[in-house]
Design a protein around this motif. Structure first.
Motif, PDB file in Angstrom:
ATOM      1  N   UNK A 205       0.858  -1.218  -0.190  1.00  0.00           N
ATOM      2  CA  UNK A 205      -0.109   0.257   0.119  1.00  0.00           C
ATOM      3  C   UNK A 205       0.907   1.223   0.056  1.00  0.00           C
ATOM      4  N   UNK A 206       2.030   0.949  -0.871  1.00  0.00           N
ATOM      5  CA  UNK A 206       3.032   2.098  -0.724  1.00  0.00           C
ATOM      6  C   UNK A 206       3.102   2.617  -2.151  1.00  0.00           C
ATOM      7  N   UNK A 207       2.704   3.815  -2.711  1.00  0.00           N
ATOM      8  CA  UNK A 207       3.223   3.930  -4.056  1.00  0.00           C
ATOM      9  C   UNK A 207       4.502   4.427  -4.242  1.00  0.00           C
ATOM     10  N   UNK A 208       5.047   3.285  -5.096  1.00  0.00           N
ATOM     11  CA  UNK A 208       6.645   3.177  -5.382  1.00  0.00           C
ATOM     12  C   UNK A 208       6.504   3.867  -6.777  1.00  0.00           C
ATOM     13  N   UNK A 209       7.617   4.555  -7.068  1.00  0.00           N
ATOM     14  CA  UNK A 209       7.753   5.464  -8.334  1.00  0.00           C
ATOM     15  C   UNK A 209       9.078   4.963  -8.702  1.00  0.00           C
ATOM     16  N   UNK A 210       9.178   4.489 -10.188  1.00  0.00           N
ATOM     17  CA  UNK A 210      10.481   4.494 -10.906  1.00  0.00           C
ATOM     18  C   UNK A 210      11.407   5.874 -10.965  1.00  0.00           C
ATOM     19  N   UNK A 211      12.370   5.794 -10.347  1.00  0.00           N
ATOM     20  CA  UNK A 211      13.238   7.141 -10.060  1.00  0.00           C
ATOM     21  C   UNK A 211      14.064   7.188 -11.314  1.00  0.00           C
ATOM     22  N   UNK A 212      14.526   5.983 -11.592  1.00  0.00           N
ATOM     23  CA  UNK A 212      15.673   5.971 -12.956  1.00  0.00           C
ATOM     24  C   UNK A 212      16.770   5.100 -12.724  1.00  0.00           C
ATOM     25  N   UNK A 213      17.634   4.926 -13.579  1.00  0.00           N
ATOM     26  CA  UNK A 213      18.897   4.126 -13.250  1.00  0.00           C
ATOM     27  C   UNK A 213      20.088   5.048 -13.567  1.00  0.00           C
ATOM     28  N   UNK A 214      20.974   4.815 -12.978  1.00  0.00           N
ATOM     29  CA  UNK A 214      22.204   5.362 -12.920  1.00  0.00           C
ATOM     30  C   UNK A 214      23.233   4.159 -13.249  1.00  0.00           C
ATOM     31  N   UNK A 215      24.011   4.651 -14.547  1.00  0.00           N
ATOM     32  CA  UNK A 215      24.989   3.596 -15.013  1.00  0.00           C
ATOM     33  C   UNK A 215      26.305   3.334 -14.321  1.00  0.00           C
ATOM     34  N   UNK A 216      26.914   2.354 -14.194  1.00  0.00           N
ATOM     35  CA  UNK A 216      28.088   2.079 -13.529  1.00  0.00           C
ATOM     36  C   UNK A 216      29.077   2.959 -14.618  1.00  0.00           C
ATOM     37  N   UNK A 217      30.154   3.851 -13.871  1.00  0.00           N
ATOM     38  CA  UNK A 217      30.656   4.606 -14.713  1.00  0.00           C
ATOM     39  C   UNK A 217      32.017   4.818 -14.206  1.00  0.00           C
ATOM     40  N   UNK A 218      33.224   4.504 -14.549  1.00  0.00           N
ATOM     41  CA  UNK A 218      34.625   4.733 -13.977  1.00  0.00           C
ATOM     42  C   UNK A 218      34.897   6.236 -13.804  1.00  0.00           C
ATOM     43  N   UNK A 219      34.254   6.958 -14.390  1.00  0.00           N
ATOM     44  CA  UNK A 219      34.347   8.426 -14.107  1.00  0.00           C
ATOM     45  C   UNK A 219      34.038   8.935 -12.819  1.00  0.00           C
ATOM     46  N   UNK A 220      33.127   8.041 -12.031  1.00  0.00           N
ATOM     47  CA  UNK A 220      32.818   8.458 -10.768  1.00  0.00           C
ATOM     48  C   UNK A 220      34.088   8.351  -9.790  1.00  0.00           C
ATOM     49  N   UNK A 221      34.711   7.234  -9.934  1.00  0.00           N
ATOM     50  CA  UNK A 221      36.004   7.231  -9.018  1.00  0.00           C
ATOM     51  C   UNK A 221      36.993   8.468  -9.417  1.00  0.00           C
TER      52      UNK A 221
END
Length: 294
Positions: A205-221
């Motif tokens: 009984x919780x309205x869950x929403x698809x917030x999106x995907x964040x791709x794995x990215x070596x630039x984050x490191x």
């Protein structure tokens, strides 16, 4: 009232109404999911959109906190601001991205203080902590929007489902937005996220929403080594593109105001309507006396 007058009244109402402040809490059901990094990147992306952003860090005492990742030191804490020892502008510190950061470690003395009273006209993001019983701390409970970050693995999804259930019973949680972080297989992750949204919405009984995907990215490191977010350092990289899209969709989504906010907005609406009536009377003097008795 003619359509032209109605349009003018609506325009005047928007002009005179105070700009609201949106409070967004970002949390995860397990450490290491990337909630802090997500909060930082969303905040940086909103600044790029021209928004004023304050980021409250409930993990300030831990390694990998917002201040540590941006290599900055604030002059005060949320407690200092809430207890009027410091102004928000004097206590917070600006990161290189333009996001203002304020450590907000748990403090029962300011548990009922509303951050909207101290920072207005922009966005307040909370890098939210979950206590040992799976509950949000009081500051994050004031958010208009809850964003939950998790990794796209079966064990993370199972833990998230259990965590959402605890949040539902602890806070009567009605809505939450889910983001999958560190995605390597977009199709598989999207299917997993869709299943979680549908299952949670149907059984909790919780309205869950698809917030999106964040791709794995070596630039984050690479960005972390530069004490920046990937949005700042590598704006065209896959993860940066994803974070900017998520921030844009989050800001454009309908606001879920608290009762306190709604009452304030209603009062402001009456004040603005009074200004509209006065302006209309000034331009149409005869109308101001209709229905009056002397």
């Amino acid at each position: 009232m003619s359509k032209q007058v109605a349009d003018q009244a609506d325009g005047l109402r928007r002009l005179l109404a105070p700009a609201p402040t949106r409070v967004i809490a970002v949390a995860s059901m397990a450490r290491g999911a990337g909630a802090t990094t997500t909060a930082m990147n969303i905040a940086a992306a909103l600044v790029l959109q021209g928004k004023n952003v304050l980021l409250l860090d409930q993990h300030a005492a831990r390694a990998g906190s917002v201040c540590a990742q941006w290599a900055i030191d604030a002059l005060g804490t949320w407690t200092d601001v809430a207890q009027h020892r410091l102004r928000c502008a004097g206590a917070a510190v600006a990161s290189g991205s333009g996001v203002h950061v304020l450590p907000a470690p748990p403090d029962p003395a300011v548990a009922t203080s509303d951050p909207r009273e101290f920072y207005q006209g922009g966005a307040i993001l909370i890098d939210a902590a979950i206590d040992d019983e799976g509950r949000l701390l009081p500051l994050a409970q004031m958010a208009d929007e809850l964003v939950l970050v998790l990794q796209p693995t079966p064990s993370a999804v199972t833990a998230a489902y259990a965590g959402i259930k605890r949040l539902h019973y602890a806070h009567a949680l009605k809505q939450a937005r889910l983001i999958f972080n560190g995605v390597r297989d977009a199709d598989s992750a999207q299917q997993m996220l869709t299943n979680l949204v549908n299952t949670g919405s149907r059984h909790l009984a919780v309205s869950l929403q698809d917030g999106g995907l964040v791709r794995a990215d070596p630039h984050q490191a690479d960005a972390r080594r530069l004490y920046q977010t990937v949005v700042e350092a590598y704006g065209t990289s896959p993860a940066a593109v994803d974070f900017r899209r998520i921030a844009d969709e989050l800001w454009r989504s309908p606001w879920r105001s608290k009762v306190l906010r709604s009452r304030a907005a209603e009062q402001g609406h009456r004040i603005v309507d009074g200004a509209i009536d006065a302006a209309h009377a000034a331009s149409h003097p005869a109308a101001a006396f209709q229905g009056s008795s002397f």
